[in-house]
Each structure stands twice: as structure tokens, then as C-alpha cells.
Design a protein around this motif. Structure first.
Motif, mmCIF file in Angstrom:
data_model
loop_
_atom_site.group_PDB
_atom_site.id
_atom_site.type_symbol
_atom_site.label_atom_id
_atom_site.label_comp_id
_atom_site.label_asym_id
_atom_site.label_seq_id
_atom_site.Cartn_x
_atom_site.Cartn_y
_atom_site.Cartn_z
ATOM 1 N N LEU A 305 -13.573 52.646 -5.049
ATOM 2 C CA LEU A 305 -14.044 54.032 -4.941
ATOM 3 C C LEU A 305 -15.412 54.060 -4.260
ATOM 4 O O LEU A 305 -16.394 53.556 -4.783
ATOM 5 N N GLY A 306 -15.509 54.630 -3.097
ATOM 6 C CA GLY A 306 -16.792 54.688 -2.397
ATOM 7 C C GLY A 306 -17.668 55.808 -2.917
ATOM 8 O O GLY A 306 -17.210 56.729 -3.579
ATOM 9 N N ASP A 307 -18.902 55.718 -2.621
ATOM 10 C CA ASP A 307 -19.829 56.766 -3.043
ATOM 11 C C ASP A 307 -19.547 58.035 -2.250
ATOM 12 O O ASP A 307 -19.306 58.013 -1.044
ATOM 13 N N THR A 308 -19.576 59.169 -2.938
ATOM 14 C CA THR A 308 -19.320 60.454 -2.280
ATOM 15 C C THR A 308 -20.499 60.871 -1.409
ATOM 16 O O THR A 308 -20.332 61.395 -0.314
ATOM 17 N N LEU A 309 -21.710 60.645 -1.893
ATOM 18 C CA LEU A 309 -22.904 61.111 -1.197
ATOM 19 C C LEU A 309 -23.548 59.978 -0.392
ATOM 20 O O LEU A 309 -23.410 58.806 -0.730
ATOM 21 N N ILE A 400 -22.050 68.064 -7.934
ATOM 22 C CA ILE A 400 -21.239 66.859 -7.891
ATOM 23 C C ILE A 400 -21.740 65.826 -8.896
ATOM 24 O O ILE A 400 -20.963 65.087 -9.501
ATOM 25 N N ALA A 401 -23.064 65.771 -9.123
ATOM 26 C CA ALA A 401 -23.619 64.842 -10.105
ATOM 27 C C ALA A 401 -23.235 65.255 -11.520
ATOM 28 O O ALA A 401 -22.971 64.419 -12.378
ATOM 29 N N ARG A 402 -23.169 66.568 -11.761
ATOM 30 C CA ARG A 402 -22.780 67.040 -13.090
ATOM 31 C C ARG A 402 -21.321 66.700 -13.378
ATOM 32 O O ARG A 402 -20.966 66.328 -14.499
ATOM 33 N N ILE A 403 -20.482 66.837 -12.362
ATOM 34 C CA ILE A 403 -19.082 66.458 -12.540
ATOM 35 C C ILE A 403 -18.978 64.962 -12.784
ATOM 36 O O ILE A 403 -18.217 64.501 -13.634
ATOM 37 N N ALA A 404 -19.776 64.163 -12.035
ATOM 38 C CA ALA A 404 -19.775 62.715 -12.230
ATOM 39 C C ALA A 404 -20.195 62.349 -13.651
ATOM 40 O O ALA A 404 -19.671 61.404 -14.247
ATOM 41 N N GLU A 405 -21.142 63.095 -14.184
ATOM 42 C CA GLU A 405 -21.581 62.859 -15.566
ATOM 43 C C GLU A 405 -20.441 63.104 -16.545
ATOM 44 O O GLU A 405 -20.236 62.334 -17.492
ATOM 45 N N GLN A 406 -19.658 64.158 -16.306
ATOM 46 C CA GLN A 406 -18.514 64.425 -17.169
ATOM 47 C C GLN A 406 -17.481 63.316 -17.066
ATOM 48 O O GLN A 406 -16.860 62.931 -18.052
ATOM 49 N N ALA A 687 -11.794 67.646 -10.187
ATOM 50 C CA ALA A 687 -12.275 66.713 -11.208
ATOM 51 C C ALA A 687 -12.547 67.391 -12.535
ATOM 52 O O ALA A 687 -12.225 66.866 -13.605
ATOM 53 N N GLU A 688 -13.150 68.577 -12.497
ATOM 54 C CA GLU A 688 -13.484 69.265 -13.738
ATOM 55 C C GLU A 688 -12.226 69.612 -14.536
ATOM 56 O O GLU A 688 -12.168 69.413 -15.753
ATOM 57 N N ALA A 689 -11.199 70.107 -13.855
ATOM 58 C CA ALA A 689 -9.945 70.426 -14.540
ATOM 59 C C ALA A 689 -9.242 69.162 -15.020
ATOM 60 O O ALA A 689 -8.619 69.160 -16.085
ATOM 61 N N MET A 690 -9.345 68.086 -14.241
ATOM 62 C CA MET A 690 -8.704 66.835 -14.642
ATOM 63 C C MET A 690 -9.340 66.275 -15.908
ATOM 64 O O MET A 690 -8.664 65.670 -16.752
ATOM 65 N N LEU A 691 -10.642 66.471 -16.049
ATOM 66 C CA LEU A 691 -11.307 66.025 -17.272
ATOM 67 C C LEU A 691 -10.859 66.837 -18.469
ATOM 68 O O LEU A 691 -10.785 66.322 -19.591
ATOM 69 N N ALA A 692 -10.551 68.110 -18.251
ATOM 70 C CA ALA A 692 -10.123 68.974 -19.355
ATOM 71 C C ALA A 692 -8.661 68.760 -19.709
ATOM 72 O O ALA A 692 -8.242 69.102 -20.825
ATOM 73 N N THR A 699 -4.143 61.416 -6.843
ATOM 74 C CA THR A 699 -3.311 60.888 -5.758
ATOM 75 C C THR A 699 -4.034 59.751 -5.049
ATOM 76 O O THR A 699 -5.228 59.548 -5.218
ATOM 77 N N ALA A 700 -3.278 59.025 -4.222
ATOM 78 C CA ALA A 700 -3.853 57.869 -3.528
ATOM 79 C C ALA A 700 -4.941 58.266 -2.548
ATOM 80 O O ALA A 700 -5.840 57.479 -2.254
ATOM 81 N N ASN A 701 -4.868 59.486 -2.011
ATOM 82 C CA ASN A 701 -5.869 59.951 -1.057
ATOM 83 C C ASN A 701 -6.990 60.715 -1.732
ATOM 84 O O ASN A 701 -7.773 61.395 -1.078
ATOM 85 N N ALA A 702 -7.105 60.613 -3.052
ATOM 86 C CA ALA A 702 -8.082 61.399 -3.806
ATOM 87 C C ALA A 702 -9.505 60.929 -3.533
ATOM 88 O O ALA A 702 -9.751 59.782 -3.156
ATOM 89 N N THR A 703 -10.442 61.840 -3.741
ATOM 90 C CA THR A 703 -11.853 61.493 -3.604
ATOM 91 C C THR A 703 -12.264 60.591 -4.767
ATOM 92 O O THR A 703 -11.572 60.461 -5.774
ATOM 93 N N SER A 704 -13.440 59.978 -4.618
ATOM 94 C CA SER A 704 -13.937 59.043 -5.625
ATOM 95 C C SER A 704 -14.020 59.692 -7.006
ATOM 96 O O SER A 704 -13.572 59.130 -8.005
ATOM 97 N N LEU A 705 -14.589 60.888 -7.071
ATOM 98 C CA LEU A 705 -14.757 61.534 -8.373
ATOM 99 C C LEU A 705 -13.424 61.911 -8.990
ATOM 100 O O LEU A 705 -13.245 61.824 -10.205
ATOM 101 N N ALA A 706 -12.475 62.351 -8.184
ATOM 102 C CA ALA A 706 -11.160 62.698 -8.718
ATOM 103 C C ALA A 706 -10.473 61.471 -9.296
ATOM 104 O O ALA A 706 -9.828 61.533 -10.349
ATOM 105 N N GLN A 707 -10.612 60.344 -8.620
ATOM 106 C CA GLN A 707 -10.013 59.111 -9.128
ATOM 107 C C GLN A 707 -10.661 58.688 -10.436
ATOM 108 O O GLN A 707 -9.991 58.271 -11.375
#
Length: 790
Positions: A305-309, A400-406, A687-692, A699-707
Motif C-alpha cells: 500500500l503506497g502513501d496517498t499523500l 484523509i488523515a482523520r480517515i487514516a486514524e479511524q 473508507a469511512e463507510a467500510m470502517l462502519a 477491490t484490487a484497484n482500491a486506494t491505500s486507505l480503502a485497503q
């Protein structure tokens, strides 16, 4: 707390518990990590080859104690710690990488030890990812934290440390070597012991019987004390820290089986059980190796997973741009962004305009134009133009950092059934010891030899191997099967929830659709052939990073096009003295499509309609889920015109368009009031909904945070594995129940007979081995499971 570091083994350099094993030499006693190293030290000195150690130490760059101090010194360098620190309202948070953990009890021990460190407000271990998160009140005391972890006998490093990665590979290779040795040794010991069990030798062959016992001893001893050393090491580590881990009852059973056999061999007992001890180690190492392999797979998945920022940005000082670290950006700073840059922090445009790809944030497939005073969130990519952005906050306070924290908070979980087993392990061990003592006292009047045999039968038949293997081996087999099916399981707890889900909520762009535009229709509006006009379009779009341009990559381009330049919301170029321009034509858009137009000297020559294609398997996947009785829904940030055709083609029961991340989460929570829900997505906005969600799939093409937000994510770029997951989870649950039922039933039925003296030790060894083998074979049946969906 001023404890010294664990001394190294004089022979191999591995950690040696002080006083556990020592070797006698002319120069005094030497610490050893196991009986094998102790024997090697005494043999080398006995042969007069003690110069071996002097030469080896002279060649070493530094003693191990100095090496340990050097490792600890790394945790005092601010520049090394900075990438792994995050600011908190009352202090800082530090993330470290761990090694050597074997069970949830190890996690509990580290958390408990660090909770007493001054300045630490909270410590949390993620066993799956082998990471440690420590919250400090004030500046991080990283060196003291690392020192305490080392004193407990575990490894600690900064995330991404190459030395730690290499050490982890060596640990995996060493574990595999132990497993192979245990397998070969167990088979060989069983060959020797089988002749003893069936009574091949009579009184005249006593010397051969002794030889077979001795051979079994020599084969099983390296298996018990070398291949099984991780269990002894884990048990000693727990006892030294006044904690009973899962390794404690295992090590006790191994030692007593081996020691009892040794006593029986020298006292003329009827049977020896070295083969049983070797089999214990083999079965247990199978489970541990599978768990270790799965943990490596999880870590490898996270490593991808690469860094988003971005790590560095251009900060304006006056009119001059200067590269600075993203961590140096503060609210009010002016940042220069050019084409291709990722927005590093939440902010507002104060100069310039551009077109932004916000698909990862909002799910909107079509890039959006943003101008003066427009607000931007971190993670959007500037596709065209250049802007000056005024930061509204630091990077670690952006959305994005707040989502990463979750995501980080959600990853700190324990699998309840394994955790509960670790809680009862000390009680199980105490019960076994009490039963053994009761048996010894009960049968003592019949003679010490008979009492010892019956006591040994109780200790062997109640070995917790089957219980210890029942859950982790089944889970490891299930996770391996999921990997074979193209699914990496980061959260076993979510996997076990799958049989109970009542609905599935899909994202659209990049999930149900490919997230890539294709040319679906054209219309010639002027002069010229369509093929020639398409070649001009391809030439204009050839180097354009815009997602719409991907639709023309496979079309042959006109090589004579020159002076290709961006022009507002379009691209212009010259061909034989004529100016050609491609731009948007929203007035010609059809439902579910985006329309472009090609103009020559201002006159439209060609219209092109582009569409984000639905995945080939999406219809079959959604149909298979509905056949399982699940409600299939879609939530997307796209507009109604783009979302409607997708929903209708897939026959979705319910769908909503124009949804922001918070809207998706709110809708998901509404659905959870009636039934368990699974969320499938690919973007940061998901990501926020996935955490809930109760179960989340990336998916395989998902962003780092989604994964990272997902408990499961797909390794193959399709959705075909999703309908099969509930069936795999049901198979896993059924196998776990079968194994636990058998292991408990076996103990409940066999222990009373052993206590009564009706089961001889050799039969107890066979029964225990058969019980463990049955659990192992039943668990491995999961690996033969085949998906039948889609």
C-alpha cells in the motif's frame, strides 16, 4: 526498572534466558540458549578448540551487548522517528514494528509492560500486522519503550527497517527448518517406537529393545529441544514475566513426555514416548508455520500500500518556491501545485484554476474544474492547470488523515475465540497438574512405578495440543484457501461474520465499473472520414493525463500533428496549417455518458461519447448474491445520469447517487439497524463507510486507505470471489466447531479412564496423537474447498 538485557548464547548468539542452560568450560560457565548449544560449547572446549570462539569474536565488529545498545540508539534520533510519529492534542503517537509474537498473550504482555512506563497513556498491539502503537503524554520516550520490549524477549524496530525485514525472513526460514526436522524426526521416532508398542522383542532380545529405545531417544531429543525450542522459549518468557501464555502448557507437556520417557528408559519401564513428544512438536509447528506465513502475507499486503499523500511539497516564500517536507506544512502556508500533483492538505485555491480527479475522494468519475476560492481536500489529483493553494490545516489534521486514524483504530482487534482460549489456558494447565497430582497420590499405594505410569498417562492424554490446534490451524487453513481464491483476509473476525450478513452495499466507480472510460459512439458532424478524425483525436490526447484520454490510447494517431497544447478546458494542435481542438460537449451528453467534440478552426467535425464500462462479472456477482437471499444496493458520488444505467443494468434493488462519504456511512448505519451489512469499495471516499460496516471488502484497484479500512481485500482485479466468501466462512465456522467439540469430548471421555489407571501411557500417547492428527486433518480439509460461485 533497571533490568539487564537478555544475555546472548555463547555459541550461536541467540537470546539465552539467564541460567536456563549453561555449559561448563575451563574458563567457567557459559550461557546457552538450548541443550544443543550447551553440548556444542562443551564439545568444542573438550577437543581443545576453544580458539574458535576467540577468533570468531575478534572478527566480530562488536559484542552483542554493544550491538543492542546501537539498536536502541536508533530510537533517539528525531529524524528517524519523525515519519512514524503523529501529533495528539496532549502528546504524540508513535508506531513501531514488532517481531517474535506468537499469540494474543504476547500482545497482552507487551501492552501491560508498556502501560507502566512513565509518560505512556496507551499502548496497543496489532497482532495481525505485528505493529505497536504507543500514545505518549508529551514527547515520545522511544528508547525506553524499545528497551522494555527487548527485555521481554521480543524484537522491535522502526517500520520499514531493512534489517528487521531481513530478520523476519530469517525467522520464517528457521521456522520452516524446524518444521521439516520435526516431521522427519517424528516419522523416524515412530518407526522405532512401533516395534516397542506391539511387543516385537521378547526377553532374549532385551539388548535390541534397549537399542531401539536409545535410537528413539537420539532422534526425538533434537526435535523436542531444537524444533520445539520456540515453545520452551515462549513459556520461559511468560513465566519470567509472571504470565502464562499458550506456550506454557505445551512446553510442560513436551518436557514431561520427554523426561518421563527418559526415566522409564533408565528404570526399565514398559514403554517410552519419545515418538509422541516428537509428534507434538510437529503438529504444533504446522499450525505456527501456517500462522506465520499468513501473517507475512498480511504484512506484504500492507507493504504494497503506497502513501496517498506526497512526502514533499513546494511552499511559496514570496514568489520563490522551495521544497519542504509535508510535515513542515502549517495552516496558512501557500503551496504551488502543477499538473500531476496530489493535493497534500485540505485548503483553498487563492490563485489559478485547474481540473481535478476526485474519484478517490468522492467517487465522481468525471474530473471537476475548480477555480478561485474553491475548497480542496487532500488526496485529489491535479489533472490540468496550476494553482496556488492556501493550507487550512497541517497534513495530520486533514480529512484523509482523520480517515487514516479511524483505519488504525479499527485494525487493533482480537479474534475473540482465540483470546478466550488464552484466558483459559492457565486454568487448563492448573487442572492438568491437579489431576496428575491426584492420580499420583491415588495409585501410590500400588507402587511408585505404577503410580508414575498412570500419572504420565494423565499428563500425556490431557495434552492441550488438540485444543491449541483447533482454532488457529483451521483459521490458517481458511486464510490460505481465501488467498488461493484471490482474497487476502486482514481481519479473521470479519470473515467469520460473513454467514450472518443480510445485505451488500457496493460503490459504483472502480467497483461495479472498471473506472476506465471507453469510446461507445461517434457522430461525424462535418467533413472528413471518421477514421482520419479519430487519428487526430488520438494525436491530441496522446500525452494527456486526463482519464478521458485513456479511451484513445489504442487508436493509431496522426503523426503530423504539431504544437499540441492545453487550451482552457480543451487541447489544441496544428495540422497542415489548420487548428484542431478537442473539448467537452455537455449539451450533447446522453444518460451514463460523457460527450467530447473535435473542432477544426472553430467548426465541430466529430462528436464522441465515452462511458465508464461496467465490469463483465458485475451482473453475475450481484445475481449470485441475490440468489443467496442478500439485498444488493449501490451508493455512488456520481450523478443520476451516470448511476441510473448501471443500476438498471445490474437490476439493483436500491441505489443512491450524489452521495458524499458521510452520506454513505449514514445510509449504511441505517441499514445496519435491521441486518448485518457488507460494504465493497475502492476509494478514499469509501473508507469511512467500510470502517462502519460489519464486513468490508476492498477491490484490487482500491486506494491505500480503502485497503487498510477493509477487513478483506481482493488480490485479483475482479469481483468473482465475493459471492463465495460466505460459504467459505461457514465452512470455517463448521470446522472450528467440529474441532473444538472433538477436542473437548476427547478429554472428557479419556481423562477419567486415565485417572482410574485403565489407559496405559502408550495408549494415551496414541490417543493424544490421534486426537491431534484428527484435528489437523479436519482443519486441512478446508484447503480443499472449491468456490462454485460465478
Amino acid at each position: 526498572m533497571n533490568q539487564s538485557l537478555t544475555p546472548p548464547c555463547w555459541h550461536c548468539g541467540q537470546p539465552a534466558p539467564s541460567g536456563a542452560f549453561t555449559a561448563r568450560t575451563p574458563e567457567g560457565s557459559r550461557d546457552a540458549c538450548c541443550p544443543g548449544c550447551a553440548a556444542a560449547i562443551e564439545t568444542i572446549y573438550g577437543m581443545g578448540l576453544d580458539d574458535y570462539y576467540r577468533i570468531r569474536q575478534d572478527e566480530a565488529p562488536a559484542p552483542d551487548a554493544r550491538r543492542a545498545e546501537l539498536d536502541l540508539a536508533l530510537f533517539e534520533i528525531p529524524d528517524l522517528l519523525a515519519p512514524h510519529c503523529a501529533s495528539l492534542p496532549d502528546g504524540e503517537r508513535l508506531q513501531l514494528q514488532l517481531s517474535g509474537l506468537t499469540c494474543a498473550a504476547c500482545s497482552w504482555l507487551i501492552e501491560k509492560a508498556l502501560s507502566t512506563q512513565p509518560g505512556v497513556s496507551r499502548a496497543s498491539v496489532n497482532l495481525a500486522g505485528m505493529t505497536l502503537t504507543v500514545d505518549y503524554q508529551g514527547a515520545p520516550q522511544a528508547r525506553e519503550t524499545a528497551r522494555r520490549i527487548q527485555q521481554l524477549g521480543y524484537g522491535v524496530s522502526l517500520p520499514g527497517d531493512p534489517a528487521a525485514t531481513a530478520a523476519n525472513r530469517r525467522e520464517h526460514k528457521r521456522l520452516l527448518g524446524r518444521l521439516i526436522l520435526a516431521g522427519l524426526g517424528a516419522m523416524q521416532a515412530m518407526m522405532y517406537s512401533m516395534a516397542l508398542y506391539i511387543g516385537v522383542f521378547d526377553g532374549s532380545d532385551a539388548v535390541y529393545e534397549w537399542v531401539f529405545r536409545l535410537a528413539s531417544f537420539f532422534v526425538a531429543t533434537p526435535v523436542v529441544f531444537y524444533a520445539g525450542w520456540p515453545f520452551f522459549q515462549g513459556a520461559w518468557r511468560g513465566l519470567r514475566n509472571r504470565n502464562l501464555t499458550m506456550d506454557t502448557p505445551i512446553a510442560l507437556a513436551l518436557f514431561l513426555a520427554w523426561g518421563g520417557s527418559l526415566v522409564a528408559m533408565f528404570t526399565g519401564g514398559s514403554h517410552v514416548y519419545f515418538d509422541s513428544a516428537a509428534m507434538f512438536v510437529f503438529f504444533l509447528l504446522i499450525s505456527r508455520w501456517l500462522e506465520h506465513r499468513q501473517r507475512q502475507a498480511i504484512n506484504a499486503g500492507y507493504a504494497r500500500l503506497g502513501d496517498t499523500l506526497p512526502r514533499a511539497v513546494r511552499r511559496l516564500s514570496g514568489d520563490q518556491a522551495q521544497w519542504v517536507s509535508l510535515r513542515q506544512v502549517a495552516a496558512g502556508d501557500r503551496l504551488l501545485l502543477i499538473q500531476g500533483d496530489v493535493v497534500p492538505v485540505d485548503g483553498r485555491i487563492i490563485d489559478g484554476q485547474g481540473t481535478f480527479d476526485e474519484a478517490a475522494l468522492t467517487g465522481e468519475s468525471v474530473p471537476i474544474s475548480r477555480g478561485l476560492h474553491s475548497c480542496l481536500v487532500a488526496g485529489a489529483r491535479l489533472q490540468e492547470g496550476s494553482i496556488t493553494l492556501q493550507a487550512e490545516c497541517a497534513a495530520d489534521h486533514s480529512q484523509i488523515a482523520r480517515i487514516a486514524e479511524q483505519v488504525e483504530l479499527a485494525s487493533r482487534e482480537r479474534l475473540d475465540v482465540i483470546r478466550d482460549w488464552h484466558r483459559i489456558a492457565p486454568l487448563f494447565t492448573a487442572a492438568v497438574l491437579l489431576l496428575a497430582a491426584f492420580t499420583l497420590l491415588w495409585h501410590w499405594p500400588a507402587g511408585p512405578g505404577e503410580a508414575f505410569d498412570h500419572t504420565l498417562a494423565v499428563l500425556v492424554i490431557t495434552c492441550p495440543c488438540a485444543l491449541a490446534l483447533a482454532v488457529p490451524l483451521t483459521l490458517s487453513a481458511t486464510l490460505g484457501t481465501a488467498l488461493r481464491e484471490g482474497v487476502l483476509v486482514a481481519s479473521p473476525r470479519q470473515l467469520l461474520r460473513l454467514p450472518h450478513i443480510g445485505g451488500v452495499l457496493f460503490d459504483k466507480t472502480g467497483t461495479l465499473t472498471l473506472g476506465r472510460f471507453s469510446l461507445v459512439d461517434t457522430q461525424v458532424a462535418g467533413e472528413g472520414q471518421k477514421a482520419d478524425l479519430l487519428a487526430i483525436v488520438s494525436a491530441l490526447e496522446w500525452n494527456n493525463p486526463h482519464p478521458l484520454a485513456q479511451a484513445f490510447r489504442d487508436i493509431a494517431r496522426n503523426p503530423q500533428m504539431t504544437d499540441i497544447l492545453p487550451d482552457g478546458n480543451g487541447i489544441t494542435g496544428n495540422l497542415q496549417g489548420q487548428q484542431w481542438r478537442i473539448s467537452g460537449a455537455p449539451q450533447q451528453a446522453r444518460p451514463g455518458t460523457t460527450c467530447l467534440q473535435l473542432s477544426r478552426d472553430g467548426a465541430v467535425q466529430l462528436y464522441l461519447w465515452l462511458q465508464d464500462s461496467i465490469r463483465e462479472e458485475s451482473a453475475a456477482v450481484t445475481r449470485a448474491l441475490r440468489q443467496q437471499g442478500l439485498a444488493v444496493r449501490m451508493a455512488t458520488g456520481d450523478n443520476d445520469a451516470a448511476a441510473g444505467p448501471v443500476a438498471r443494468e445490474l437490476s439493483l434493488e436500491e441505489w443512491r447517487a450524489g452521495m458524499k462519504p458521510a452520506d454513505k456511512t449514514r445510509w449504511l448505519k441505517e441499514l445496519q439497524t435491521t441486518t448485518t451489512q457488507m460494504m465493497v469499495g475502492d476509494g478514499i471516499n469509501d473508507a469511512e463507510a467500510m470502517l462502519a460496516a460489519d464486513v468490508s471488502v476492498a477491490t484490487a484497484n482500491a486506494t491505500s486507505l480503502a485497503q487498510r479500512a477493509a477487513g478483506l481485500y481482493l488480490l485479483k482485479d475482479n469481483l468473482q470471489a465475493i459471492p463465495a466468501l460466505p460459504a467459505l466462512a461457514r465452512r470455517c465456522q463448521r470446522t472450528i466447531r467440529q474441532n473444538l467439540t472433538w477436542a473437548l469430548l476427547y478429554n472428557l471421555l479419556a481423562v477419567p479412564f486415565a485417572v482410574a489407571g485403565w489407559i496405559p501411557p502408550w495408549a494415551a500417547a496414541i490417543g493424544m496423537s490421534a486426537s491431534s492428527l484428527l484435528v489437523t486433518l479436519n482443519a486441512t480439509r478446508v484447503t480443499r474447498w472449491k468456490s462454485s460461485s460465478c
